[in-house]
Design an enzyme around this catalytic site. Structure first.
Site, PDB file in Angstrom:
ATOM      1  N   ASN A  71      49.207  12.662  13.297  1.00 35.08           N
ATOM      2  CA  ASN A  71      49.217  14.083  12.939  1.00 35.08           C
ATOM      3  C   ASN A  71      48.327  14.431  11.743  1.00 35.08           C
ATOM      4  O   ASN A  71      48.288  15.574  11.317  1.00 35.08           O
ATOM      5  CB  ASN A  71      50.670  14.519  12.652  1.00 35.08           C
ATOM      6  CG  ASN A  71      51.208  13.856  11.378  1.00 35.08           C
ATOM      7  OD1 ASN A  71      50.629  12.885  10.888  1.00 35.08           O
ATOM      8  ND2 ASN A  71      52.297  14.380  10.849  1.00 35.08           N
ATOM      9  N   LYS A 106      44.697  14.563   9.285  1.00 35.49           N
ATOM     10  CA  LYS A 106      43.280  14.884   9.407  1.00 35.49           C
ATOM     11  C   LYS A 106      42.469  13.597   9.426  1.00 35.49           C
ATOM     12  O   LYS A 106      42.869  12.604   8.829  1.00 35.49           O
ATOM     13  CB  LYS A 106      42.818  15.724   8.212  1.00 35.49           C
ATOM     14  CG  LYS A 106      43.593  16.982   7.978  1.00 35.49           C
ATOM     15  CD  LYS A 106      43.451  17.976   9.085  1.00 35.49           C
ATOM     16  CE  LYS A 106      42.064  18.625   9.080  1.00 35.49           C
ATOM     17  NZ  LYS A 106      41.973  19.617  10.179  1.00 35.49           N
ATOM     18  N   LYS A 108      40.825  12.271  12.420  1.00 36.59           N
ATOM     19  CA  LYS A 108      40.633  11.628  13.725  1.00 36.59           C
ATOM     20  C   LYS A 108      39.246  11.943  14.289  1.00 36.59           C
ATOM     21  O   LYS A 108      38.474  11.036  14.595  1.00 36.59           O
ATOM     22  CB  LYS A 108      41.706  12.109  14.719  1.00 36.59           C
ATOM     23  CG  LYS A 108      43.134  11.769  14.296  1.00 36.59           C
ATOM     24  CD  LYS A 108      44.162  12.146  15.346  1.00 36.59           C
ATOM     25  CE  LYS A 108      44.356  13.640  15.520  1.00 36.59           C
ATOM     26  NZ  LYS A 108      44.955  14.298  14.343  1.00 36.59           N
ATOM     27  N   THR A 109      38.942  13.224  14.421  1.00 37.44           N
ATOM     28  CA  THR A 109      37.631  13.617  14.924  1.00 37.44           C
ATOM     29  C   THR A 109      36.545  13.231  13.921  1.00 37.44           C
ATOM     30  O   THR A 109      35.450  12.820  14.299  1.00 37.44           O
ATOM     31  CB  THR A 109      37.601  15.132  15.211  1.00 37.44           C
ATOM     32  OG1 THR A 109      38.517  15.399  16.281  1.00 37.44           O
ATOM     33  CG2 THR A 109      36.222  15.609  15.607  1.00 37.44           C
ATOM     34  N   THR A 110      36.870  13.335  12.647  1.00 38.82           N
ATOM     35  CA  THR A 110      35.912  12.962  11.598  1.00 38.82           C
ATOM     36  C   THR A 110      35.541  11.483  11.719  1.00 38.82           C
ATOM     37  O   THR A 110      34.369  11.116  11.583  1.00 38.82           O
ATOM     38  CB  THR A 110      36.511  13.254  10.213  1.00 38.82           C
ATOM     39  OG1 THR A 110      37.068  14.569  10.229  1.00 38.82           O
ATOM     40  CG2 THR A 110      35.462  13.183   9.134  1.00 38.82           C
ATOM     41  N   ARG A 166      27.301   5.735  13.194  1.00 36.32           N
ATOM     42  CA  ARG A 166      27.021   4.307  13.046  1.00 36.32           C
ATOM     43  C   ARG A 166      26.364   3.747  14.323  1.00 36.32           C
ATOM     44  O   ARG A 166      25.410   2.982  14.256  1.00 36.32           O
ATOM     45  CB  ARG A 166      28.354   3.603  12.781  1.00 36.32           C
ATOM     46  CG  ARG A 166      28.278   2.178  12.376  1.00 36.32           C
ATOM     47  CD  ARG A 166      29.674   1.651  12.077  1.00 36.32           C
ATOM     48  NE  ARG A 166      30.122   1.963  10.736  1.00 36.32           N
ATOM     49  CZ  ARG A 166      31.396   2.161  10.384  1.00 36.32           C
ATOM     50  NH1 ARG A 166      32.350   2.094  11.297  1.00 36.32           N
ATOM     51  NH2 ARG A 166      31.717   2.420   9.142  1.00 36.32           N
ATOM     52  N   PHE A 179      38.599  27.455  28.963  1.00 36.48           N
ATOM     53  CA  PHE A 179      39.686  26.586  28.543  1.00 36.48           C
ATOM     54  C   PHE A 179      39.962  26.686  27.049  1.00 36.48           C
ATOM     55  O   PHE A 179      39.255  26.114  26.236  1.00 36.48           O
ATOM     56  CB  PHE A 179      39.322  25.152  28.902  1.00 36.48           C
ATOM     57  CG  PHE A 179      40.464  24.207  28.749  1.00 36.48           C
ATOM     58  CD1 PHE A 179      41.601  24.333  29.538  1.00 36.48           C
ATOM     59  CD2 PHE A 179      40.411  23.194  27.813  1.00 36.48           C
ATOM     60  CE1 PHE A 179      42.654  23.436  29.407  1.00 36.48           C
ATOM     61  CE2 PHE A 179      41.465  22.308  27.671  1.00 36.48           C
ATOM     62  CZ  PHE A 179      42.577  22.438  28.470  1.00 36.48           C
ATOM     63  N   TRP A 222      43.493  26.931  25.884  1.00 42.25           N
ATOM     64  CA  TRP A 222      44.931  26.697  25.713  1.00 42.25           C
ATOM     65  C   TRP A 222      45.713  27.990  25.547  1.00 42.25           C
ATOM     66  O   TRP A 222      46.914  27.966  25.408  1.00 42.25           O
ATOM     67  CB  TRP A 222      45.238  25.794  24.513  1.00 42.25           C
ATOM     68  CG  TRP A 222      44.654  24.436  24.648  1.00 42.25           C
ATOM     69  CD1 TRP A 222      43.673  23.909  23.884  1.00 42.25           C
ATOM     70  CD2 TRP A 222      45.004  23.425  25.600  1.00 42.25           C
ATOM     71  NE1 TRP A 222      43.375  22.635  24.300  1.00 42.25           N
ATOM     72  CE2 TRP A 222      44.179  22.311  25.342  1.00 42.25           C
ATOM     73  CE3 TRP A 222      45.921  23.340  26.649  1.00 42.25           C
ATOM     74  CZ2 TRP A 222      44.256  21.142  26.086  1.00 42.25           C
ATOM     75  CZ3 TRP A 222      45.983  22.180  27.376  1.00 42.25           C
ATOM     76  CH2 TRP A 222      45.162  21.098  27.089  1.00 42.25           C
ATOM     77  N   GLU A 258      39.968  14.681  21.589  1.00 44.40           N
ATOM     78  CA  GLU A 258      41.191  15.423  21.924  1.00 44.40           C
ATOM     79  C   GLU A 258      41.637  15.221  23.370  1.00 44.40           C
ATOM     80  O   GLU A 258      42.341  16.070  23.932  1.00 44.40           O
ATOM     81  CB  GLU A 258      41.031  16.933  21.638  1.00 44.40           C
ATOM     82  CG  GLU A 258      40.507  17.276  20.247  1.00 44.40           C
ATOM     83  CD  GLU A 258      41.548  17.165  19.141  1.00 44.40           C
ATOM     84  OE1 GLU A 258      42.611  16.546  19.364  1.00 44.40           O
ATOM     85  OE2 GLU A 258      41.298  17.698  18.056  1.00 44.40           O
TER      86      GLU A 258
END
Lengths: 169, 169
Positions: A8, A10, A12-14, A22, A64, A66, A101
């Site tokens: 939950n 911050k 993940k996408t970063t 890389r 899309f 949501w 996601e």
């Protein structure tokens, strides 16, 4: 190798962005599939222009979000994105595919957990897959090689600070 | 804003890389201070060439490897890196400064927790600071705006898989 960033917090996408960065530095070809509309913002899109030869962005269909009024249109767009993801992974055009996601599609039962796991188990060799999103299933954790839970310890936007340019987007 | 990525899982430095990437996309000037010698590898260094105008890498002195035979030389190099970090933050040359693995300096008592907290509290406005590393102190968490704990759920290198090009470096 499959890398899964869940939890939950911050980052993940970063982290997926950092992974892409890389990989491109090593001359790999990277494809990013964005399952949530509008999730990837100006910062990463602009920076990506430097890498245009090795980086492909594929975003969800317009419908899309949501919160569309037509749930069938949402499902159709999500299914299309999943088919695009599978085609991209099978295409041999990329060394790394980021499924940003993806877990939401499973959570909201747009695609089944079994379908995703089955596909991942039978993926081509020599491709790296990065998956992000909250609430990853146990089976998704099982099929992944590296799993990190990003756990929220402190979140500034809860204290009323707004999203900041160059940080959040 | 201060962002702290801590915890025992993979993805802390990777997320800092993603943060840098996003910031550069927004035209920000970013400086990365690397407190552990040799930590940043080929992939990110090569990719960084695309961004050379906006990105500055500052790495630790040669002597600092945590296993040098001369502990005083290690401490001297670490102190020098910390002074470099402070100067970089105070210089007005950067919009974002990444302090990669800073927490180790505190953990190994090369610099005191109080010294770091005091400096961060009195930092210039309008600079973003990203800190990574395990075992962040409670005070460091307190002074940070956004804190994510990267928690290891699964780590492939424990199963005997070796570090992979484009993923790990």
């Amino acid at each position: 190798m499959i890398i899964l960033y869940t939890g939950n917090g911050k980052g993940k996408t970063t982290a997926a962005l950092g992974q892409m960065y890389r990989a491109i530095g090593q001359g790999m070809r990277v494809c990013i599939i964005q399952f949530i509309k509008g999730k990837w913002k100006t910062g990463e899109m602009l920076a990506s222009q430097s890498f245009s030869n090795n980086l492909t962005f594929k975003t969800m269909g317009e419908g899309f979000t949501w919160n569309s009024k037509d749930i069938n249109k949402d499902i159709e767009a999500a299914r299309f994105a999943w088919e695009t993801a599978k085609d991209s992974i099978n295409s041999s055009k990329y060394d790394m595919v980021i499924l940003d996601e993806l877990t939401y599609l499973i959570k909201y039962k747009i695609i089944t957990n079994e379908e995703v796991i089955e596909f991942l188990k039978n993926r081509p060799n020599n491709i790296h897959i990065i998956i992000t999103g909250r609430d990853a299933s146990n089976e998704l954790i099982e099929v992944s090689d590296l799993v990190t839970e990003m756990k929220e310890i402190k979140h500034p936007y809860k204290s009323g600070i707004e999203a900041i340019k160059g940080i959040e987007y």
